[in-house]
Design an enzyme around this catalytic site. Structure first.
Site, PDB file in Angstrom:
ATOM      1  N   GLY A   1      15.360  12.221   0.287  1.00 21.18           N
ATOM      2  CA  GLY A   1      16.046  11.091   0.877  1.00 21.18           C
ATOM      3  C   GLY A   1      17.444  10.876   0.345  1.00 21.18           C
ATOM      4  N   ARG A   2      17.541  10.094  -0.729  1.00 23.17           N
ATOM      5  CA  ARG A   2      18.867   9.692  -1.201  1.00 23.17           C
ATOM      6  C   ARG A   2      19.820  10.838  -1.512  1.00 23.17           C
ATOM      7  NH1 ARG A   2      16.126   5.335  -5.037  1.00 23.17           N
ATOM      8  NH2 ARG A   2      14.473   6.864  -4.695  1.00 23.17           N
TER       9      ARG A   2
ATOM     10  N   ILE B   1     -10.219  -1.367   4.630  1.00 21.34           N
ATOM     11  CA  ILE B   1     -11.621  -0.955   4.699  1.00 21.34           C
ATOM     12  C   ILE B   1     -11.770   0.131   5.772  1.00 21.34           C
ATOM     13  CG2 ILE B   1     -12.515  -3.176   3.853  1.00 21.34           C
ATOM     14  CD1 ILE B   1     -13.155  -3.874   6.802  1.00 21.34           C
TER      15      ILE B   1
ATOM     16  N   LYS C   1       1.443   4.615   4.835  1.00 20.73           N
ATOM     17  CA  LYS C   1       0.633   4.478   3.609  1.00 20.73           C
ATOM     18  C   LYS C   1      -0.441   3.395   3.815  1.00 20.73           C
ATOM     19  CE  LYS C   1       4.084   6.247   0.353  1.00 20.73           C
ATOM     20  NZ  LYS C   1       5.369   6.312   1.069  1.00 20.73           N
ATOM     21  N   LEU C   2      -1.271   3.611   4.825  1.00 17.87           N
ATOM     22  CA  LEU C   2      -2.299   2.617   5.184  1.00 17.87           C
ATOM     23  C   LEU C   2      -3.369   2.502   4.108  1.00 17.87           C
ATOM     24  CD1 LEU C   2      -2.804   3.796   8.876  1.00 17.87           C
ATOM     25  CD2 LEU C   2      -1.561   1.756   8.126  1.00 17.87           C
TER      26      LEU C   2
ATOM     27  N   ARG D   1      14.858  16.433  -6.414  1.00 20.31           N
ATOM     28  CA  ARG D   1      16.222  16.191  -6.858  1.00 20.31           C
ATOM     29  C   ARG D   1      16.939  17.521  -7.082  1.00 20.31           C
ATOM     30  NH1 ARG D   1      15.397  12.161  -4.836  1.00 20.31           N
ATOM     31  NH2 ARG D   1      15.232  10.071  -5.724  1.00 20.31           N
TER      32      ARG D   1
ATOM     33  N   LYS E   1      11.200  11.292   8.838  1.00 24.79           N
ATOM     34  CA  LYS E   1      10.148  10.383   8.379  1.00 24.79           C
ATOM     35  C   LYS E   1      10.542   8.947   8.702  1.00 24.79           C
ATOM     36  CE  LYS E   1       9.300   9.345   3.800  1.00 24.79           C
ATOM     37  NZ  LYS E   1       8.919   7.942   3.597  1.00 24.79           N
TER      38      LYS E   1
ATOM     39  N   ASP F   1      15.368   6.087   5.862  1.00 23.88           N
ATOM     40  CA  ASP F   1      15.284   4.840   5.092  1.00 23.88           C
ATOM     41  C   ASP F   1      16.551   4.032   5.342  1.00 23.88           C
ATOM     42  OD1 ASP F   1      12.792   5.422   4.056  1.00 23.88           O
ATOM     43  OD2 ASP F   1      13.608   6.487   2.329  1.00 23.88           O
TER      44      ASP F   1
ATOM     45  N   THR G   1     -11.311  -0.759   9.553  1.00 23.88           N
ATOM     46  CA  THR G   1      -9.925  -1.100   9.922  1.00 23.88           C
ATOM     47  C   THR G   1      -9.055   0.159   9.915  1.00 23.88           C
ATOM     48  OG1 THR G   1     -10.278  -3.244   8.914  1.00 23.88           O
ATOM     49  CG2 THR G   1      -8.005  -2.636   9.335  1.00 23.88           C
TER      50      THR G   1
HETATM   51  O1  C5P Z   1      14.484  11.208  -2.239  1.00 23.02           O
HETATM   52  P1  C5P Z   1      14.192   9.739  -2.262  1.00 23.02           P
HETATM   53  O2  C5P Z   1      13.679   9.275  -3.601  1.00 23.02           O
HETATM   54  O3  C5P Z   1      15.289   8.885  -1.731  1.00 23.02           O
HETATM   55  O4  C5P Z   1      12.975   9.569  -1.255  1.00 23.02           O
HETATM   56  C1  C5P Z   1      12.480   8.313  -0.988  1.00 23.02           C
HETATM   57  C2  C5P Z   1      11.490   8.432   0.123  1.00 23.02           C
HETATM   58  O5  C5P Z   1      10.334   9.149  -0.324  1.00 23.02           O
HETATM   59  C3  C5P Z   1      11.002   7.079   0.597  1.00 23.02           C
HETATM   60  O6  C5P Z   1      10.960   7.123   2.014  1.00 23.02           O
HETATM   61  C4  C5P Z   1       9.633   6.966   0.025  1.00 23.02           C
HETATM   62  O7  C5P Z   1       8.769   6.197   0.834  1.00 23.02           O
HETATM   63  C5  C5P Z   1       9.185   8.400  -0.038  1.00 23.02           C
HETATM   64  N1  C5P Z   1       8.200   8.635  -1.043  1.00 23.02           N
HETATM   65  C6  C5P Z   1       6.943   9.030  -0.688  1.00 23.02           C
HETATM   66  N2  C5P Z   1       5.988   9.226  -1.631  1.00 23.02           N
HETATM   67  C7  C5P Z   1       6.281   9.087  -2.925  1.00 23.02           C
HETATM   68  C8  C5P Z   1       7.565   8.717  -3.300  1.00 23.02           C
HETATM   69  C9  C5P Z   1       8.518   8.492  -2.315  1.00 23.02           C
HETATM   70  O8  C5P Z   1       6.671   9.203   0.496  1.00 23.02           O
HETATM   71  N3  C5P Z   1       5.350   9.381  -3.800  1.00 23.02           N
END
Ligand code: C5P
Length: 238
Positions: A214-215, A69, A65-66, A183, A35, A13, A72
């Site tokens: 991620g974070r 319809i 996250k497509l 977390r 990812k 990200d 498509t």
């Molecule tokens: O750990 P963190 O919250 O930073 O992760 C964020 C990532 O998780 C983003 O890339 C977000 O698109 C993804 N995500 C996901 N599905 C969710 C929530 C977050 O793929 N339900």
């Protein structure tokens, strides 16, 4: 045999290719999957995937996250399959017919259905107009969407670590579960938007196959060390 680090999915990200590649080089031995989400893919496009593949043996998860319809979706998934990603995400509310295409079925790219985003809680789901019984027990809504995903031909789903045990019990161990909203106890995420969170230990104990983190990794002082600590926690749950 899978290593604990194979469970870790690190979302790139970040704003551009240079920054993404800095993380790929830094973490390629520490995570199982990178990812690529909307921010990076919209900016850098398909060459981003080849760049990651050239530098690492980790899997690639194209998180688009497509949602469209069935016709498509079929066409978009054929295109996504040609990029060689290991996983791609779809919303599966439109259900039937989305993944019936032979080219899509024959592709190595596994399709994952997004169930209920981990940034949503019961209050949000009520506001969206869902039935009370589904909103009050989100496990029921996740399970309902997991069945839709399975019936549409998905190989697995994305859900929170809180619901994954239910999904595995009902749909079997081979139906893949990716769990974001992870977390670790040591992580502090400022202004966190995630609602249905669990620790890496809990997610793995509940049956998750992959943990999207991620974070807590990206924003830590030492991302490699954060991965190592996470892998240790995963190992203790296996
Ligand atoms: O750990 P963190 O919250 O930073 O992760 C964020 C990532 O998780 C983003 O890339 C977000 O698109 C993804 N995500 C996901 N599905 C969710 C929530 C977050 O793929 N339900």
């Amino acid at each position: 045999m899978r290593l604990p680090s194979d469970y870790i999915v690190f979302p790139l990200d970040v704003t551009d290719r240079d920054e993404a590649m800095r993380y790929v080089t830094m973490l390629r031995e520490s995570v199982g999957v990178f990812k690529v989400g909307l921010e990076l893919f919209i900016k850098e496009g398909p060459p981003m995937l080849s760049a990651i593949r050239d530098e690492s043996r980790a899997g690639i998860f194209l998180d688009l996250k497509l949602h469209d319809i069935p016709e498509t979706m079929r066409r978009a998934l054929r295109s996504a399959g040609s990029l060689g990603a290991d996983f791609v995400t779809v919303h599966c509310e439109q259900g039937q017919g989305m993944l019936t295409d032979e080219a899509v079925k024959g592709s190595k790219t596994k399709i994952l259905g997004v169930t209920v985003l981990t940034s949503l809680n019961t209050g949000h789901i009520i506001e969206l107009g869902y039935r009370d019984d589904l909103a009050k027990d989100l496990r029921k809504l996740v399970l309902k969407k997991a069945f839709i995903a399975r019936d549409a031909g998905c190989h697995g789903i994305v859900c929170s670590g809180r619901e994954v045990g239910w999904v595995k019990k009902e749909l079997g161990r081979d139906f893949l579960a990716f769990t974001p909203g992870i977390r670790p106890k040591w992580s502090i995420v400022a202004g966190d938007d995630q609602q249905r969170i669990v620790t890496p230990y809990q997610a793995v104990r509940n049956g998750a196959d992959y943990l999207v983190i991620g974070r807590p990794i990206r924003d830590s002082k030492d991302p490699k060390e954060a991965c190592a600590m996470t892998a240790e926690e995963i190992a203790s749950a296996l």
